[in-house]
Structures are given as structure tokens and as C-alpha cells.
Design a protein around this motif. Structure first.
Motif, PDB file in Angstrom:
ATOM      1  N   ARG A  58       0.821  -1.210   0.000  1.00 47.13           N
ATOM      2  CA  ARG A  58       0.000   0.000   0.000  1.00 47.13           C
ATOM      3  C   ARG A  58       0.856   1.262   0.000  1.00 47.13           C
ATOM      4  O   ARG A  58       0.552   2.240  -0.683  1.00 47.13           O
ATOM      5  CB  ARG A  58      -0.939  -0.019   1.205  1.00 47.13           C
ATOM      6  N   VAL A  59       1.941   1.224   0.779  1.00 46.33           N
ATOM      7  CA  VAL A  59       2.842   2.379   0.821  1.00 46.33           C
ATOM      8  C   VAL A  59       3.518   2.576  -0.532  1.00 46.33           C
ATOM      9  O   VAL A  59       3.713   3.702  -0.992  1.00 46.33           O
ATOM     10  CB  VAL A  59       3.891   2.202   1.936  1.00 46.33           C
ATOM     11  N   LEU A  61       2.384   2.191  -3.395  1.00 47.14           N
ATOM     12  CA  LEU A  61       1.512   2.872  -4.356  1.00 47.14           C
ATOM     13  C   LEU A  61       1.570   4.390  -4.228  1.00 47.14           C
ATOM     14  O   LEU A  61       1.102   5.098  -5.116  1.00 47.14           O
ATOM     15  CB  LEU A  61       0.068   2.392  -4.185  1.00 47.14           C
ATOM     16  N   THR A  62       2.133   4.881  -3.120  1.00 44.37           N
ATOM     17  CA  THR A  62       2.243   6.334  -2.949  1.00 44.37           C
ATOM     18  C   THR A  62       3.498   6.894  -3.619  1.00 44.37           C
ATOM     19  O   THR A  62       3.663   8.115  -3.678  1.00 44.37           O
ATOM     20  CB  THR A  62       2.270   6.706  -1.445  1.00 44.37           C
ATOM     21  N   PRO A  64       5.570   8.414  -6.344  1.00 47.09           N
ATOM     22  CA  PRO A  64       5.210   9.078  -7.610  1.00 47.09           C
ATOM     23  C   PRO A  64       5.744   8.289  -8.805  1.00 47.09           C
ATOM     24  O   PRO A  64       6.941   7.987  -8.867  1.00 47.09           O
ATOM     25  CB  PRO A  64       5.887  10.444  -7.499  1.00 47.09           C
TER      26      PRO A  64
END
Length: 214
Positions: A58-59, A61-62, A64
Motif C-alpha cells: 500500500r505504501v 503505491l504512494t 510518484p
């Protein structure tokens, strides 16, 4: 009218770019799915490791996408290779989470019943756990596919293939001849690719998910 004239006048180029975009997205999601399922199979029985993997995916996906793409230029240069690696990386992340959740949600009673009839661990995984987890995994694949088809447009920054080159060329020439038509056509074709891929995945789900799980 001008948009349709542009499409008719550049049908060959648009077909080629659409094929490139769809092919790049398909291959990226395919590789990402294989990697994600393999990782999930390795960690889903380990509570701490699976939780850490879920959080990490999940992290990730942050990050850029453009920044990651720029970093990949250093070892791999411009073109297809950094584009494919970046897209495959992002394609993996949504599927990892769904695969872990799906495998961990298989009822223990079902696994015990499979053991009771003498199935080895690998047979239980392939014939019981993965089929039951498949609807959740497929949902992750659908999310990943839609995301990757959109992200794939930015690979034009590193001379990657696909419709992004059409969009950015049009945006950089706004006010010039056919500039708006180029950007609109590229955007519309990306949306159409996303709709077609999602429709195909829906059909895949109907063909591969057992009636009891639908």
C-alpha cells in the motif's frame, strides 16, 4: 467533425499506438500478477510477514510514478525497459494485497477437510485455496489493470511506447494544428482500452469462478 477527420486521416498511426499501449499494459499486469501471487503464496501463512507485505504494498503505491520512472532511466536508459519495469512494479501492488487477503480468508474447515482426504499441501493450495481466493485476486487484477492503463500514458516522458506520446505531443502544441485533436484522441482511446480490458476480465471471472462463489 475535426476530431473525426483527424482520426480518419491518422488511422494507421492511431491503431499502432493503441496496440502498443494495450500490449504494454497487458504484459505489465500479467507479470505483476504472477509476481504478486507468488509473493502472496510465500507469506500468507505468516501473520507478521503478510501484514508487513500488505502495508508495504500500500505504501509503495504512494511512490510518484514519474519519479520512479526518472530513477529507472539511470540504469536502463530511455525507452521500453524502464517503462515496463515501472508499470510492472505498480501492477504488482494491488494484486499482492488482494491475493493475501483472499488466501487468508479461506475457511479453515475447508482446508481441514482437504487434509482429511489426504491431499498434500501443494494440492490444497492449487485445488482449494487459490480457487476460493480467485474472486478476490481477480478484483485486484481489475483494479491494477485500470490503474496501469492510465499510468502507461506517462511513459512517453522516457520515449516509451503507447498513446502517451500522442497526448503529450498535443498538449505541448496547444493552439497549433490538430493539437487538441491529438490529445483528445489519445485520451479517448485510453478510456476505450480500459473499458475493453475490464469487460474481458469480467468475462474471465464468469468463466473461471465457480458458481458457488459468484
Amino acid at each position: 467533425m475535426q476530431l473525426w477527420d483527424y482520426v480518419q486521416g491518422h488511422a494507421g498511426t492511431l491503431t499502432f499506438l493503441t496496440y502498443q499501449h494495450a500490449s504494454l499494459a497487458f504484459q505489465s499486469v500479467l507479470l505483476g500478477t504472477v509476481i504478486a501471487v507468488l509473493i502472496a503464496v510465500l507469506v500468507y501463512r505468516l501473520s507478521f510477514v503478510s501484514a508487513l507485505t500488505l502495508t508495504s504494498s500500500r505504501v509503495a503505491l504512494t511512490i510518484p510514478s514519474l519519479a520512479l520512472l526518472a530513477l529507472l532511466i539511470i540504469p536502463f536508459g530511455l525507452g521500453v525497459v524502464p517503462s515496463f519495469i515501472m508499470l510492472a512494479f505498480f501492477a504488482t501492488m494491488p494484486v499482492i494485497g488482494n491475493a493475501i487477503v483472499g488466501l487468508r480468508s479461506v475457511p479453515p474447515a475447508v482446508i481441514e477437510a482437504a487434509r482429511g482426504i489426504g491431499l498434500p499441501r501443494w494440492r490444497i493450495l492449487l485445488s482449494v485455496e487459490l480457487p476460493i481466493a480467485w474472486p478476490v485476486i481477480l478484483t485486484g487484477i481489475r483494479v491494477s489493470t485500470q490503474m496501469i492503463i492510465g499510468i502507461a500514458a506517462i511513459v512517453a516522458y522516457v520515449l516509451g511506447p503507447g498513446l502517451g506520446s500522442l497526448i503529450f505531443s498535443g498538449l505541448s502544441r496547444l493552439g497549433g494544428a490538430n493539437a487538441l485533436e491529438m490529445a483528445l484522441t489519445g485520451t479517448i482511446l485510453i478510456v476505450l482500452i480500459a473499458l475493453v480490458f475490464d469487460g474481458l476480465l469480467v468475462l474471465l471471472g464468469r468463466a473461471t469462478i465457480s458458481k458457488g462463489l459468484q
